[in-house]
Scaffold this motif. Structure first.
Motif, PDB file in Angstrom:
ATOM      1  N   UNK A  23      -3.885  33.243  61.973  1.00  0.00           N
ATOM      2  CA  UNK A  23      -3.787  31.788  61.836  1.00  0.00           C
ATOM      3  C   UNK A  23      -2.855  31.395  60.690  1.00  0.00           C
ATOM      4  N   UNK A  24      -2.999  32.093  59.561  1.00  0.00           N
ATOM      5  CA  UNK A  24      -2.149  31.776  58.405  1.00  0.00           C
ATOM      6  C   UNK A  24      -0.684  32.131  58.672  1.00  0.00           C
ATOM      7  N   UNK A  25      -0.462  33.252  59.372  1.00  0.00           N
ATOM      8  CA  UNK A  25       0.897  33.652  59.703  1.00  0.00           C
ATOM      9  C   UNK A  25       1.568  32.650  60.621  1.00  0.00           C
ATOM     10  N   UNK A  26       0.835  32.173  61.626  1.00  0.00           N
ATOM     11  CA  UNK A  26       1.372  31.160  62.531  1.00  0.00           C
ATOM     12  C   UNK A  26       1.691  29.867  61.780  1.00  0.00           C
ATOM     13  N   UNK A  27       0.809  29.512  60.857  1.00  0.00           N
ATOM     14  CA  UNK A  27       1.040  28.300  60.066  1.00  0.00           C
ATOM     15  C   UNK A  27       2.350  28.398  59.281  1.00  0.00           C
ATOM     16  N   UNK A  28       2.600  29.534  58.658  1.00  0.00           N
ATOM     17  CA  UNK A  28       3.831  29.704  57.886  1.00  0.00           C
ATOM     18  C   UNK A  28       5.063  29.689  58.795  1.00  0.00           C
ATOM     19  N   UNK A  29       4.946  30.283  59.976  1.00  0.00           N
ATOM     20  CA  UNK A  29       6.063  30.246  60.924  1.00  0.00           C
ATOM     21  C   UNK A  29       6.379  28.805  61.323  1.00  0.00           C
ATOM     22  N   UNK A  30       5.346  28.000  61.499  1.00  0.00           N
ATOM     23  CA  UNK A  30       5.557  26.601  61.858  1.00  0.00           C
ATOM     24  C   UNK A  30       6.163  25.817  60.699  1.00  0.00           C
ATOM     25  N   UNK A  31       5.725  26.115  59.484  1.00  0.00           N
ATOM     26  CA  UNK A  31       6.269  25.442  58.298  1.00  0.00           C
ATOM     27  C   UNK A  31       7.768  25.699  58.184  1.00  0.00           C
ATOM     28  N   UNK A  32       8.190  26.926  58.492  1.00  0.00           N
ATOM     29  CA  UNK A  32       9.611  27.279  58.418  1.00  0.00           C
ATOM     30  C   UNK A  32      10.395  26.849  59.655  1.00  0.00           C
ATOM     31  N   UNK A  33       9.692  26.330  60.651  1.00  0.00           N
ATOM     32  CA  UNK A  33      10.382  25.862  61.846  1.00  0.00           C
ATOM     33  C   UNK A  33      10.713  26.948  62.849  1.00  0.00           C
ATOM     34  N   UNK A  34      10.142  28.150  62.653  1.00  0.00           N
ATOM     35  CA  UNK A  34      10.443  29.236  63.598  1.00  0.00           C
ATOM     36  C   UNK A  34       9.679  29.068  64.906  1.00  0.00           C
ATOM     37  N   UNK A  35       8.503  28.457  64.837  1.00  0.00           N
ATOM     38  CA  UNK A  35       7.734  28.112  66.027  1.00  0.00           C
ATOM     39  C   UNK A  35       7.333  26.648  65.902  1.00  0.00           C
TER      40      UNK A  35
ATOM     41  N   UNK B 214       4.554  23.454  66.316  1.00  0.00           N
ATOM     42  CA  UNK B 214       3.119  23.167  66.267  1.00  0.00           C
ATOM     43  C   UNK B 214       2.895  21.687  66.527  1.00  0.00           C
ATOM     44  N   UNK B 215       1.952  21.393  67.420  1.00  0.00           N
ATOM     45  CA  UNK B 215       1.518  20.029  67.670  1.00  0.00           C
ATOM     46  C   UNK B 215       0.011  20.014  67.828  1.00  0.00           C
ATOM     47  N   UNK B 216      -0.650  19.035  67.232  1.00  0.00           N
ATOM     48  CA  UNK B 216      -2.093  18.923  67.434  1.00  0.00           C
ATOM     49  C   UNK B 216      -2.429  18.850  68.923  1.00  0.00           C
ATOM     50  N   UNK B 217      -3.483  19.506  69.291  1.00  0.00           N
ATOM     51  CA  UNK B 217      -3.980  19.559  70.675  1.00  0.00           C
ATOM     52  C   UNK B 217      -3.153  20.480  71.581  1.00  0.00           C
ATOM     53  N   UNK B 218      -1.919  20.808  71.170  1.00  0.00           N
ATOM     54  CA  UNK B 218      -1.104  21.750  71.945  1.00  0.00           C
ATOM     55  C   UNK B 218      -1.030  23.113  71.268  1.00  0.00           C
ATOM     56  N   UNK B 219      -1.272  23.145  69.954  1.00  0.00           N
ATOM     57  CA  UNK B 219      -1.260  24.393  69.212  1.00  0.00           C
ATOM     58  C   UNK B 219       0.143  24.866  68.904  1.00  0.00           C
ATOM     59  N   UNK B 220       0.260  26.181  68.675  1.00  0.00           N
ATOM     60  CA  UNK B 220       1.543  26.799  68.324  1.00  0.00           C
ATOM     61  C   UNK B 220       2.273  27.222  69.594  1.00  0.00           C
ATOM     62  N   UNK B 221       3.582  26.970  69.608  1.00  0.00           N
ATOM     63  CA  UNK B 221       4.366  27.271  70.803  1.00  0.00           C
ATOM     64  C   UNK B 221       5.717  27.855  70.425  1.00  0.00           C
ATOM     65  N   UNK B 222       6.212  28.701  71.302  1.00  0.00           N
ATOM     66  CA  UNK B 222       7.545  29.285  71.152  1.00  0.00           C
ATOM     67  C   UNK B 222       8.433  28.678  72.225  1.00  0.00           C
ATOM     68  N   UNK B 223       9.553  28.105  71.794  1.00  0.00           N
ATOM     69  CA  UNK B 223      10.454  27.501  72.779  1.00  0.00           C
ATOM     70  C   UNK B 223      11.190  28.587  73.548  1.00  0.00           C
TER      71      UNK B 223
END
Length: 225
Positions: free
Chosen positions: A51-63, A65-74
């Motif tokens: 969870x923490x790793x995904x959060x950092x990836x989202x902070x850096x814009x690599x993946x 994140x949207x509420x209710x949709x979660x983490x996503x890879x384009x």
């Protein structure tokens, strides 16, 4: 610099994305959900570190994140690649426009130190595509953020997406030739007379992206990981 557990998890997840080790299933909308449970199962991460790793990836814009949709890879696609090229052109134009008469000494030393590190990589690393693209991204990010640190937030996600194309299994790059072409240009950019090298730097990127474009065009008109 010592990494935290979250940072280690972030890099482990990102490496698995770049090497296509993750088994991902596209949603109807075309993107790929990244769930904590899947990462725990496939990468042997704990729930907290995944969870923490995904959060950092989202902070850096690599993946994403949207509420209710979660983490996503384009997805990678022809349309995304063309949009990425245009975004890079715009960013490089902004960097060149704000290029100082001389880079600060700290940036110059950091960039030259990175070149030295790349030149002395072990043979096994020099043959690893993911490692090569990591150093390529790191060198450019260090240089460009030294030119204009205010553009770092815009630069990071674009460079991360570009790295995904560089590591595509069907893209072939002669990294030795790339470094031989790039290093003299970068050294020139951190020299007392950098302006003479800005056009060559833009031409380097144009040539690299054209090389990728030629290979990506042959893959598919649709999306691909």
């Amino acid at each position: 610099m010592k990494f935290t557990k979250a940072q280690h998890a972030m890099e482990q997840i990102w490496a698995a994305i770049l090497t296509r080790q993750l088994s991902l299933t596209a949603r109807a909308e075309g993107d790929y959900p990244l769930t904590v449970s899947a990462l725990c199962e496939q990468l042997s991460l704990s729930t907290a570190t995944a969870r923490d790793g995904l959060h950092l990836l989202a902070v850096e814009g690599r993946v994403l994140y949207q509420p209710h949709l979660g983490y996503r890879l384009t997805p990678l696609s022809q349309a995304d690649w063309q949009a990425l090229i245009q975004a890079l052109k715009g960013l490089f134009g902004a960097f060149i426009d704000s290029f100082p008469s001389k880079l600060n000494e700290q940036t110059a030393l950091q960039v030259l130190g990175l070149i030295h590190s790349i030149q002395h990589l072990p043979a096994k690393d020099s043959a690893d595509i993911t490692t090569m693209t990591y150093w390529h991204q790191t060198l450019h990010t260090q240089l460009l953020c030294g030119i204009n640190p205010y553009l770092q937030k815009a630069l990071m996600p674009i460079m991360a997406q570009h790295q995904r194309y560089l590591t595509h299994p069907d893209v072939k790059i002669d990294w030795l030739a790339q470094w031989q072409q790039l290093f003299p240009i970068v050294r020139g950019l951190v020299s007392p007379c950098p302006q003479a090298y800005t056009q060559r730097y833009q031409q380097y990127w144009q040539s690299l992206n054209q090389h990728l474009d030629d290979q990506l065009t042959a893959l598919t008109s649709g999306q691909f990981l």
